[in-house]
Write an enzyme that holds these catalytic residues in place. Structure first.
Site, PDB file in Angstrom:
ATOM      1  N   GLU A 293       0.782  -1.161  -0.130  1.00 14.45           N
ATOM      2  CA  GLU A 293       0.018   0.115  -0.025  1.00 14.45           C
ATOM      3  C   GLU A 293       0.880   1.225   0.067  1.00 14.45           C
ATOM      4  O   GLU A 293       0.489   2.381  -0.680  1.00 14.45           O
ATOM      5  CB  GLU A 293      -0.828  -0.048   1.315  1.00 14.45           C
ATOM      6  CG  GLU A 293      -2.069   0.917   1.057  1.00 14.45           C
ATOM      7  CD  GLU A 293      -3.023   0.969   2.367  1.00 14.45           C
ATOM      8  OE1 GLU A 293      -3.412  -0.377   2.417  1.00 14.45           O
ATOM      9  OE2 GLU A 293      -3.378   1.624   2.958  1.00 14.45           O
ATOM     10  N   ASP A 294       2.025   1.398   0.719  1.00 12.30           N
ATOM     11  CA  ASP A 294       2.703   2.521   0.982  1.00 12.30           C
ATOM     12  C   ASP A 294       4.098   2.385   0.298  1.00 12.30           C
ATOM     13  O   ASP A 294       4.685   3.474   0.570  1.00 12.30           O
ATOM     14  CB  ASP A 294       2.721   2.780   2.428  1.00 12.30           C
ATOM     15  CG  ASP A 294       1.399   2.848   3.080  1.00 12.30           C
ATOM     16  OD1 ASP A 294       0.512   3.296   2.337  1.00 12.30           O
ATOM     17  OD2 ASP A 294       1.367   2.594   4.292  1.00 12.30           O
TER      18      ASP A 294
END
Ligand code: MN
Length: 668
Positions: free
Chosen positions: A75-76
């Protein structure tokens, strides 16, 4: 070093943990998040470590711990689930994928939808592997514990509300009591700060008084109970502030009562002891009328079991007892996790438990109904909608839910009527299929459209499962002129006549005509064809009603169940082979015309085996010049519906062009 500390704690209950793999995951996560900071200014890696640490309490397995360390990587950071799969295996990657939000780029204008779709995927994946929801809950716990560092009040409120509406009920239904309580009080603190502060102060001021009273009560009870030779343990039950708050606002209980309230757990080895203890407690203290509940005989929705009683305790203080066995206590505190990971070394056993617990999803959804007012998503998840549903993904990662048995046609109309009307095929998991193909959960589906195709195919009405698709197809068809409908209906009916080898489709016998006019109450055959063209009358039903079954299916004959697996099982159960019951079947000769390709015969036999159809005869012929393959088979079917369904499924196989009944060589 933090990683060593974590490793040490994990090894205490996981002696076989692969240290190298574990540390590699830690290093990978640390490197991936390099330079990123949490809101409190600490390095990002502190968050995945905290999540893994929370999970240690549940004695989770190695893959779960590794997934926790990696849970925010896709996600990051620039690394993807594929990178994780390559390094740590498919299971870890699947766990991580389940907790990862869908990509931002596809939701630039609708971030709320992203949340909803991500949540759907979380539940979907969790239904397959419950470890995912455990990771998510521990992730949420750490985020709630550090919520004060988020400076936007709005965001704090949104996260707290979501937690209280979704994750607290999930934790409750999974029976993970400790997690549920902490999450709940954290939400309470952010959502109702004034009430929280006031209640906190009132409870805190009476803590000393209650502590003393509680100690005395415990001593007194232990003395009496031990005299009977019972092995008992008594522990304080710390009620959450939020529970107290709810009691004040939703019942007649007063804050003063709650200030005094003492709650205790009494733990005993077995169920009979629970009832013995209940009787003894009632001899010591006078029970409060109407406050005895037997959750052992009638467990709560989350499988919670205990005997509850409320009594007038020492100095008249309202005292609550929850009497349960050690096993019930474990389930109550650690819920589903205790069943999963609690020193269970036998994977088969764990799997069995896992399966018996899968109803949890439905329970969550039932509970979420209560919150549906303020959350459109929860509306969607109502049990009646969720049950017997499949979930498919669009190429952009959007989740679409459809009823079981839905086809690509349903999806196309769900997207837009234009997509439906122009649909010519579907790319399912990157392979091209007819648009009539049945979809399954997890499929990624791209609808192929062609502007040249202007209207839906009438035949689609036999494949559409959703009302949206059926109505849109019918409406589009109805708009066309009657003449077109008559022509189309006549052609479609002729096709069905030929499909079941009932004569030349264009010429109907007088008997058939008369039967049709009488059965469908139509003034003329043209009206009848128009109704077929509009999709109001299904030609399949006409065939079944108008033609005698024997004409289509032939004479029934007696045979035995040829499903070897089934009949085998039966004889094992009784030890002595049972005489097999005879059943009635029809033998129908069917011809399949198709383009030649690898795996064709396998696909044909697969379809028939799935439908429990025995093949008595199978001849194939390949024409080298036309490149057309002709398969003649004799299928054993139960009835007309069975035959019709099998033929539809066969015609859906890639490269199959025509499927029809071929009773004798003369008729063709
Ligand atoms: Mn996280």
């Amino acid at each position: 070093m933090i990683s060593q500390e974590l490793l040490h704690k994990a090894k205490q209950y996981l002696p076989a943990l692969q240290e190298k793999r574990f540390l590699a995951a830690y290093d990978f996560a640390k490197k991936a998040h390099e330079g990123q900071k949490r809101r409190d200014g600490s390095d990002y890696i502190t968050h995945p470590i905290a999540v893994a640490t929370n999970l240690l309490n549940f004695h989770v397995d190695e893959d779960t711990l590794i997934a926790a360390l990696l849970h925010d990587v896709p996600e990051d950071t620039p690394y993807t689930e594929k990178d994780i799969a390559k390094k740590f295996g498919a299971t870890v990657a699947f766990l991580v994928e389940g907790v990862t939000k869908l990509q931002k780029v596809h939701y630039q204008h609708n971030m709320a939808q992203r949340e909803v779709d991500s949540l759907k995927r979380l539940f979907l994946h969790s239904a397959k592997d419950l470890r995912i929801i455990l990771i998510k809950l521990c992730d949420r716990l750490h985020n709630m514990r550090t919520l004060q560092f988020i400076d936007k009040r709005e965001k704090q409120l949104r996260i707290s509300k979501e937690t209280l509406e979704i994750y607290v009920p999930v934790a409750n239904l999974l029976g993970i009591w400790s997690l549920k309580c902490e999450l709940e009080d954290l939400c309470f603190k952010y959502l109702y700060p004034a009430e929280y502060a006031s209640l906190y102060e009132k409870i805190i001021t009476t803590v000393k008084m209650r502590d003393e009273l509680r100690e005395k009560t415990i001593k007194m009870c232990l003395k009496t109970l031990k005299k009977t030779g019972l092995q008992v343990q008594i522990a304080a039950n710390h009620k959450t502030l939020y529970t107290r708050f709810k009691n004040i606002t939703s019942t007649t209980e007063k804050i003063e009562d709650l200030q005094q309230l003492i709650s205790l757990h009494i733990l005993v080895p077995n169920v009979e002891d629970c009832y013995t203890v209940l009787g003894l407690i009632h001899q010591i203290f006078k029970p409060k009328f109407g406050r005895i509940t037997d959750y052992i005989a009638v467990p709560k929705a989350n499988n919670y079991q205990s005997l509850h009683t409320t009594v007038f305790g020492l100095k008249g203080a309202i005292t609550e007892f929850q009497i349960r066995t050690y096993a019930m206590h474990l389930t109550s505190e650690y819920g589903v996790a205790s069943a999963y990971f609690g020193n269970e070394n036998n994977p088969q056993k764990v799997l069995r438990k896992l399966n018996s617990r899968t109803t949890w999803l439905q329970k969550i959804l039932r509970l979420q109904k209560e919150f549906s007012d303020n959350h459109a998503f929860l509306d969607h998840l109502k049990l009646d909608v969720f049950q017997n549903r499949i979930f498919v993904f669009t190429p952009k990662g959007k989740v679409v839910d459809l009823p079981e048995g839905a086809t690509a046609i349903d999806l196309a109309y769900m997207i837009h009527s234009d997509v439906g009307n122009h649909a010519v095929g579907a790319e399912i998991n990157a392979k091209e299929h007819p648009v009539t193909t049945t979809l399954h959960t997890g499929d990624t589906v791209h609808i192929i459209v062609d502007e040249k195709q202007k209207r839906p195919d009438r035949n689609w009405l036999n494949f559409a499962r959703t009302n949206i698709a059926i109505n849109k197809i019918k409406n589009t068809l109805r708009d066309e002129s009657r003449e077109q409908n008559v022509r189309a209906g006549r052609a479609l009916f002729a096709h069905y006549i030929e499909r079941f080898d009932l004569g030349a489709g264009s010429r109907l016998s007088q008997t058939v005509k008369t039967r049709i006019l009488a059965l469908f109450h139509v003034p003329s055959l043209d009206t009848f064809f128009a109704l077929i063209g509009e999709g109001i009358i299904a030609p399949k039903n006409v065939i079944r009603e108008v033609y005698p079954a024997e004409l289509i299916l032939g004479k029934p004959y007696k045979t035995v169940d040829k499903n070897f697996e089934r009949t085998q099982k039966r004889s094992i159960v009784s030890d002595v082979p049972l005489p097999l019951e005879s059943i009635l079947k029809y033998r129908v000769p069917v011809r399949i015309l198709c383009m030649d390709r690898v795996g064709l015969i396998r696909d044909v036999t697969n379809v028939l085996a799935k439908l429990d159809i025995n093949i008595c005869d199978f001849i194939t012929l390949f024409n080298d010049r036309s490149k057309i393959h002709t398969m003649d088979l004799i299928m054993e079917v139960n009835d007309f519906e069975h035959l019709d369904y099998a033929m539809s499924e066969l015609s859906n196989i890639i490269a199959v062009t025509t499927v029809f009944v071929r009773r004798s060589k003369k008729s063709r």
